[in-house]
Scaffold this active site. Sequence first.
Site, short mmCIF file in Angstrom:
data_model
loop_
_atom_site.label_atom_id
_atom_site.label_comp_id
_atom_site.label_asym_id
_atom_site.label_seq_id
_atom_site.Cartn_x
_atom_site.Cartn_y
_atom_site.Cartn_z
N PHE A 62 0.82 -1.20 0.00
CA PHE A 62 0.00 0.00 0.00
C PHE A 62 0.86 1.26 0.00
O PHE A 62 1.77 1.39 -0.81
CB PHE A 62 -1.01 -0.06 1.15
CG PHE A 62 -2.06 -1.13 0.92
CD1 PHE A 62 -3.20 -0.84 0.19
CD2 PHE A 62 -1.88 -2.42 1.39
CE1 PHE A 62 -4.14 -1.83 -0.07
CE2 PHE A 62 -2.82 -3.41 1.13
CZ PHE A 62 -3.96 -3.11 0.41
N SER A 63 0.61 2.21 0.90
CA SER A 63 1.25 3.53 0.79
C SER A 63 2.73 3.54 1.13
O SER A 63 3.38 4.57 0.97
CB SER A 63 0.51 4.55 1.66
OG SER A 63 -0.72 4.89 1.06
N THR A 64 3.28 2.42 1.56
CA THR A 64 4.73 2.36 1.67
C THR A 64 5.35 2.61 0.30
O THR A 64 6.49 3.07 0.19
CB THR A 64 5.18 1.01 2.24
OG1 THR A 64 4.38 0.71 3.39
CG2 THR A 64 6.64 1.05 2.66
N LYS A 66 4.62 4.99 -1.55
CA LYS A 66 4.85 6.43 -1.72
C LYS A 66 6.32 6.79 -1.51
O LYS A 66 6.79 7.81 -2.05
CB LYS A 66 3.97 7.22 -0.76
CG LYS A 66 2.50 7.25 -1.15
CD LYS A 66 1.70 8.15 -0.20
CE LYS A 66 0.24 8.28 -0.67
NZ LYS A 66 -0.52 7.02 -0.61
N TYR A 152 -3.74 14.41 3.89
CA TYR A 152 -3.16 13.23 3.27
C TYR A 152 -3.82 12.91 1.94
O TYR A 152 -5.02 12.68 1.86
CB TYR A 152 -3.30 12.05 4.23
CG TYR A 152 -2.73 10.74 3.72
CD1 TYR A 152 -1.41 10.66 3.32
CD2 TYR A 152 -3.51 9.60 3.68
CE1 TYR A 152 -0.88 9.46 2.87
CE2 TYR A 152 -2.99 8.39 3.24
CZ TYR A 152 -1.68 8.33 2.83
OH TYR A 152 -1.16 7.15 2.38
#
Length: 368
Positions: A62-64, A66, A152
């Site tokens: 997921f947002s890791t 980013k 966010y």
Amino acid sequence: MPSGEIQQRVQRHIDSLVGTGAETGVQVAVYRDGALVVDAVAGSADPAAGRALTSGTPVFSFSTGKNMATTIAHALVARGYLGYDTRVADLWPEFGEHGKAATTLRHVLTHTAGLPAMPREITPADLPDRSRVCAALAGAEPRWPPGTAVGYHAYTFGFLVGELARRATGRPMRELLREWVTAPLGIDGQLYFGAPAEALPGFARLEQPARDRPGGPADDDAILAPWERRPGAELGNDDEILRADIPSVGSATAHGLAAMFDALLRARLVDPAQLAQLSALAFEGTDRVFGTPARMALGFPLGRAGAPAEERSAAFGWPGGGGSYAYADPARGVAFALTKTRLRPDFDTALSVTAILADHLARDEERP
């Protein structure tokens, strides 16, 4: 394979988490001053198939992801394709509608662009359709004037960075990630925005207790849709999603993330002056999405998750929904990453491992 005290402590800990059933699969990697000091793995990549997790097994985190998208954004600046104050509409003219003409890359990186949520017509099924998503973002109205507040940008962030990259270079993020990061660092197959179909059988399968699955009706007062707020294992197990270039999220090994951050710290991806710039405080305020304090560097939240309130370090890095986490600490020369296969609504596992690492570093600093 590292064999020192910190490797042993982390390995024992994650073995215990898997042994007690708290986790099904965990990867941890830590670099310190360019040396790999932890490369620990425990559990299964796919319990149903009896396939063991290895340090080379990609996990949809997921947002890791980013962290990867932001690194590409800084590489675009380092290579002269963009500046931090380049206006998005200079490369993407249709984006300038509805009061967004002044939006810059800096606003995108600090999550102050005013587009935290996907337009409501966009669903998870639309995420592989870059053209549709980007057209919806270009036609959206910002919730606040760009640069005036922080909130966010869960899924919009990666599409904004990705479209800027595509228009600046003519190439998708998946290609830039491979050419600029994974190939030169020798970590091909460990970081992905859109994996080739032939690689997917080697990916981990996510699992999620029923109580932690996203659900419930949409809240008209919430900025993010339910699918943007809480990750679902079905998204990360969907082959179409895994093959799609969606740079808001990504698939990674802990080793690949830590190696990328180590290279960033050691000026292999940007020069020291740019590293100092990207890791400095760039915007501070109350997050409009979560209502929590936010301290943003250029593209990363500042501060190590779980650190004491008085610790105002220059550490930076994104966690990911379900419990993964990666960060870089310039002051200590540390690059850390943890990925996991069981999705939970907390970061207890990551925080327990970073606490072990923090204790080890503190002991090292006390030694004469």
